[in-house]
Design an enzyme around this catalytic site. Structure first.
Site, short mmCIF file in Angstrom:
data_model
loop_
_atom_site.label_atom_id
_atom_site.label_comp_id
_atom_site.label_asym_id
_atom_site.label_seq_id
_atom_site.Cartn_x
_atom_site.Cartn_y
_atom_site.Cartn_z
N ASP A 27 0.81 -1.24 0.07
CA ASP A 27 -0.02 -0.13 0.22
C ASP A 27 0.96 1.04 0.01
O ASP A 27 1.71 1.50 0.89
CB ASP A 27 -0.96 -0.04 1.12
CG ASP A 27 -2.04 0.93 1.18
OD1 ASP A 27 -1.99 1.72 0.23
OD2 ASP A 27 -2.65 1.20 2.08
N ASP A 30 -3.18 2.46 -5.93
CA ASP A 30 -2.13 2.53 -4.97
C ASP A 30 -1.88 1.14 -3.94
O ASP A 30 -1.45 1.37 -2.90
CB ASP A 30 -2.36 3.76 -4.05
CG ASP A 30 -3.50 3.99 -3.33
OD1 ASP A 30 -4.51 3.21 -3.21
OD2 ASP A 30 -3.54 4.98 -2.44
N GLU A 31 -2.66 0.01 -4.06
CA GLU A 31 -2.56 -0.95 -3.46
C GLU A 31 -2.96 -2.16 -4.04
O GLU A 31 -3.71 -2.36 -4.91
CB GLU A 31 -3.37 -0.59 -2.03
CG GLU A 31 -5.00 -0.65 -2.19
CD GLU A 31 -5.61 -0.74 -0.90
OE1 GLU A 31 -5.64 -1.67 -0.01
OE2 GLU A 31 -6.79 0.01 -0.95
#
Length: 391
Positions: A7, A97-98
């Protein structure tokens, strides 16, 4: 099974600090009317998303506000996901983003999960210039909890056999799906930690929260999560939302905002070749409460006019509720998406609508998303389109 949850930390704000050295070490807010992202220096003052910019400035007067650069975030995300896929072929993106990475079968080739995670973090820092936190555990749920506890810019492994010892002392809000309302219900009954949830028993949770939710939380409190990392999984819905702020707005302005959101959603649907059948309206009120309204069409469509008409009907039905409680956010999503975008035509379909949608998409693709807009939205800022993973 060994799963990493990777993350990126304060993603938008980290990209801004990476690209502008003057912002490093300073509290940074990314956004316009609302905070889309806050650096950890700003979060230390209590700033959260999606807080209004004025409220965030009151909490953190020295914050630097920068406009979002969605193109830069998309480029950075693609670079990070290339590193993920170089690490293991088993990557399940959750957002830009993860992601979850299954590294359980890489011991002989790449080393232990901790060694793999250490290299991954170093490569993201060296090649993309961004901090990333990685949680390691035997289940997806616990890997995500580990990354949240390990932030910022950390690496946290939950060893086999030590799962419940790690999990049970954590606050109840760490359980997936426990928001403010559920948290308040649990804490009112002195259920404050994950261990308390595990000890209270499934029957008590079902009585308190309902059968589905109660069983779900009881299973998570015992780290029961059979889900595997899924590769190539397509999203179940496509949506967009816009924060409206806390000032009263005429209903016509809310309608115009909803129309613009429908334009955004249906353009994404056509770009992904996904037709959908269920339209959902999402509302957030001035008292922080939420409501959803849904309606299913007879057949899947990606036609702007049909989805717009359905969304407007749902909004009109909620008009009295909006007037009574005030509206701070409106969103729309289309779900029950088909797999390939093939829509069975009807004898009564209007082909002109399809041709109009295609022509408008072509203009926006060539000249930018703001090159064509509805007259009702002129002078009103909808906010940037948030990047999403490729479908």
């Amino acid at each position: 099974m060994a799963i990493l949850h990777a993350d990126l930390d304060a993603f938008y704000a980290s990209v801004e600090q990476r690209d502008d050295p003057a912002l490093r070490g300073r509290p940074v807010l990314v956004g316009g009317g609302v905070v889309l992202a806050a650096s950890y220096e700003a979060k230390a003052f209590g700033v959260r998303t999606p807080m209004g910019i004025n409220q965030a400035r009151a909490l953190c007067p020295r914050a630097v506000v920068v406009p979002p650069r969605m193109r830069a975030y998309t480029v950075a995300s693609k670079a990070v996901f290339e590193i993920f896929r170089d690490t293991t072929p088993l990557v399940e993106g959750i957002s830009i983003d993860e992601a979850f990475l299954d590294v359980g079968g890489l011991l002989r080739v790449s080393g232990t999960p901790r060694e793999i995670a250490t290299r991954l973090r170093a490569e993201v820092r060296a090649q993309v210039g961004l901090p990333i936190t990685v949680g390691i555990a035997g289940t997806k749920f616990l890997a995500k909890v580990a990354s949240a506890v390990g932030k910022p810019d950390g690496l946290l492994e939950v060893p086999a056999g030590g799962e419940l010892a790690f999990l049970h002392p954590l606050p109840v809000e760490r359980l997936w799906g426990v928001g403010p309302v559920t948290s308040a219900k649990l804490r009112d009954r002195r259920v404050n930690t994950v261990g308390d949830v595990a000890r209270i028993g499934e029957a008590a949770l079902v009585s308190m929260l309902g059968p589905g939710y109660g069983r779900h939380l009881y299973a998570l409190a015992h780290n029961r999560d059979p889900r595997r990392v899924r590769v190539g999984h397509r999203r179940g819905s496509i949506g967009a939302q816009s924060a409206l702020g806390r000032r009263p707005r005429p209903f016509a302005e809310v309608e115009a905002t909803l129309d613009a959101l429908v334009d955004r959603v249906t353009r994404r649907m056509r770009g992904a070749q996904r037709a959908g059948r269920t339209v959902t309206l999402r509302l957030r009120f001035d008292d922080f409460g939420r409501a959803t309204r849904s309606r299913s069409l007879l057949k899947a469509t990606m036609q702007t006019r049909l989805i717009q008409a359905t969304a407007r009907d749902l909004l009109t039905e909620a008009r009295e509720l909006i007037a009574a409680r005030g509206l701070t956010l409106v969103g729309v999503a289309v779900s029950n998406l088909d797999g390939d975008g093939h829509v069975q035509p009807s004898l009564f379909d209007d082909a002109d609508d399809d041709r109009l949608d295609i022509a408008m998409d072509a203009v926006r693709d060539r000249f930018g998303s703001t090159s064509l807009t509805r007259a009702a939205t002129i002078g009103r800022e909808l906010g940037p389109s948030v990047p999403i993973l490729p479908d």
